[in-house]
Design an enzyme around this catalytic site. Structure first.
Site, mmCIF file in Angstrom:
data_model
loop_
_atom_site.group_PDB
_atom_site.id
_atom_site.type_symbol
_atom_site.label_atom_id
_atom_site.label_comp_id
_atom_site.label_asym_id
_atom_site.label_seq_id
_atom_site.Cartn_x
_atom_site.Cartn_y
_atom_site.Cartn_z
ATOM 1 N N SER A 90 50.378 -24.555 45.241
ATOM 2 C CA SER A 90 50.747 -25.969 44.573
ATOM 3 C C SER A 90 51.862 -25.656 43.618
ATOM 4 O O SER A 90 52.076 -26.669 42.566
ATOM 5 C CB SER A 90 49.323 -25.976 44.002
ATOM 6 N N THR A 193 48.153 -27.475 39.887
ATOM 7 C CA THR A 193 49.246 -27.411 38.674
ATOM 8 C C THR A 193 48.829 -26.177 37.807
ATOM 9 O O THR A 193 47.680 -25.883 37.469
ATOM 10 C CB THR A 193 49.105 -28.325 37.844
ATOM 11 N N THR A 211 54.504 -27.375 38.696
ATOM 12 C CA THR A 211 53.790 -27.629 39.986
ATOM 13 C C THR A 211 54.884 -28.034 41.078
ATOM 14 O O THR A 211 55.965 -28.493 40.723
ATOM 15 C CB THR A 211 52.743 -28.921 39.758
ATOM 16 N N ARG A 221 58.242 -38.618 44.996
ATOM 17 C CA ARG A 221 57.056 -38.755 44.074
ATOM 18 C C ARG A 221 57.098 -37.960 42.951
ATOM 19 O O ARG A 221 57.379 -36.478 43.121
ATOM 20 C CB ARG A 221 55.636 -38.678 44.766
ATOM 21 N N THR A 244 45.642 -30.967 34.828
ATOM 22 C CA THR A 244 45.764 -30.567 36.166
ATOM 23 C C THR A 244 45.003 -31.630 37.242
ATOM 24 O O THR A 244 44.324 -32.194 36.627
ATOM 25 C CB THR A 244 45.480 -29.031 36.662
ATOM 26 N N GLY A 245 45.537 -31.589 38.395
ATOM 27 C CA GLY A 245 44.728 -32.770 39.234
ATOM 28 C C GLY A 245 45.792 -33.675 39.489
ATOM 29 O O GLY A 245 46.952 -33.595 39.617
HETATM 30 N N1 GLY Z 1 49.154 -32.547 38.467
HETATM 31 C C1 GLY Z 1 50.127 -32.443 39.391
HETATM 32 C C2 GLY Z 1 50.657 -33.650 40.168
HETATM 33 O O1 GLY Z 1 50.007 -34.427 40.435
HETATM 34 O O2 GLY Z 1 51.847 -33.649 40.584
#
Ligand code: GLY
Length: 333
Positions: A90, A193, A211, A221, A244-245
């Site tokens: 990731s 991340t 990330t 995106r 993160t997330g």
């Molecule tokens: N938190 C990382 C992302 O949504 O790209």
């Protein structure tokens, strides 16, 4: 015991001030009776980062500090470990690609003076966090994206690298073969991340966040990670936070900025993270597969974390050693 402990300060700064030549270790100082404790935290430095890959990142950050690095150097050096690790799918090299098969990277960095730099949708550069630092240091801008970010990186001397590993390519091919429907997954293999916060021996804060974003995301995106205030925020008077997330909801609530502002209002890092998760859960539409985690570090070296769901972990490094912690969550499944 407690009284005696209150007179004993373990401080690297103190070691230097006392001229003990103890370059890498912690020295013990006993205050004379009547002397008050200094405003500095009892133990510096402190490092906190996201997920189990944070353990290795923290260690690199720690080594950076031991070798004279400042908080900013340590934050950068720390997350570079995850960026270079092909097992971390990731972040950076080995990161899962977007829906078109391209690995695109988001990263940012922020120092104790409020300086910040970031890159978004950057391709073919192994260490986007270092490009983000160059944006901060060598341009009047905060964020560069896509082709412009790549051109800037090349101008700064970075080399191009193919970041798509065989494992990541296979995962993408399997995803395409399964119908190529995009769906976020909570706690993806206990990786996501990496965000890392440092309070160095001079009580200066810095942070970094990097990330490859959501696996198989729509091309173009950009998540929360490169957005200052969303994926990362540092205020040297108060504290620092990183996220993160699922970045969309962190973006919608400017999560890291919110955590730091809650700390400014008097919340502990743990309570500030919890309040920010509660805000996110009421202000946005959360779904079953959504995970979000915040970590925070105060100016006095207190750490805290909170998540939307179970499964999030954070890694903490201090003079006491290294620890991986299960983070409490709003929901229990
Ligand atoms: N938190 C990382 C992302 O949504 O790209």
């Amino acid at each position: 015991m407690a009284n005696r402990r209150s007179f004993i300060i373990h401080s690297f700064i103190g070691a230097l001030a006392a001229g003990l030549g103890c370059r890498y270790g912690y020295a013990t100082h006993v205050l004379a009776p009547g002397m008050s404790l200094p405003a500095l935290p009892a133990e510096l430095p402190v490092i906190i980062s996201t997920w189990n890959h944070g353990l290795a990142a923290n260690e690199a950050a720690w080594q950076s500090l031991l070798h004279g690095g400042k908080a900013l150097d340590a934050a950068e050096q720390g997350v570079m470990v995850s960026e270079a690790d092909p097992e971390v799918n990731s972040v950076g090299y080995g990161g899962l690609p977007d829906a078109s098969g391209k690995v695109t990277l988001d990263a940012c960095i922020m120092d104790s003076k409020g300086n910040a730099g970031s890159v978004a949708c950057l391709e073919n550069i192994l260490h986007p966090v270092s490009v983000a630092r160059k944006v901060m240091e060598n341009t009047p801008h905060v964020m560069l994206t896509g082709a412009g970010a790549l051109q800037f990186a090349l101008d700064q001397g970075f080399e191009q690298t193919d970041l798509l590993t065989d494992a990541a390519r296979k995962a993408w091919e399997n995803w395409k073969a399964s119908g190529a429907r995009y769906a976020p997954q909570a706690n993806w293999e206990n990786h996501d991340t990496i965000g890392l916060l440092v309070l160095d021996t001079e009580a200066s804060l810095a942070g970094a966040c990097t990330t490859s974003g959501m696996a198989f995301k729509h091309p173009g995106r950009v998540g929360d990670s490169p957005v200052i205030g969303a994926g990362l925020f540092v205020d040297n008077a108060v504290g620092a936070a990183t996220a993160t997330g699922e970045g969309e909801v962190v973006l919608k609530t400017l999560g890291s900025f919110l955590v730091v502002e809650l700390m400014r209002q008097g919340h502990s890092p743990a309570k500030a993270c919890e309040e920010a998760v509660r805000r996110l859960a009421t202000a946005t539409s959360v779904h079953k597969q959504m995970q979000v985690g915040y970590i925070a570090l105060s100016k006095t070296g207190e750490t805290g974390a909170f998540a939307l769901r179970p499964g999030f972990q954070c890694a903490v490094r201090s003079a006491k050693g290294s620890v991986l912690l299960d983070v409490p969550s709003l929901f229990q499944d």
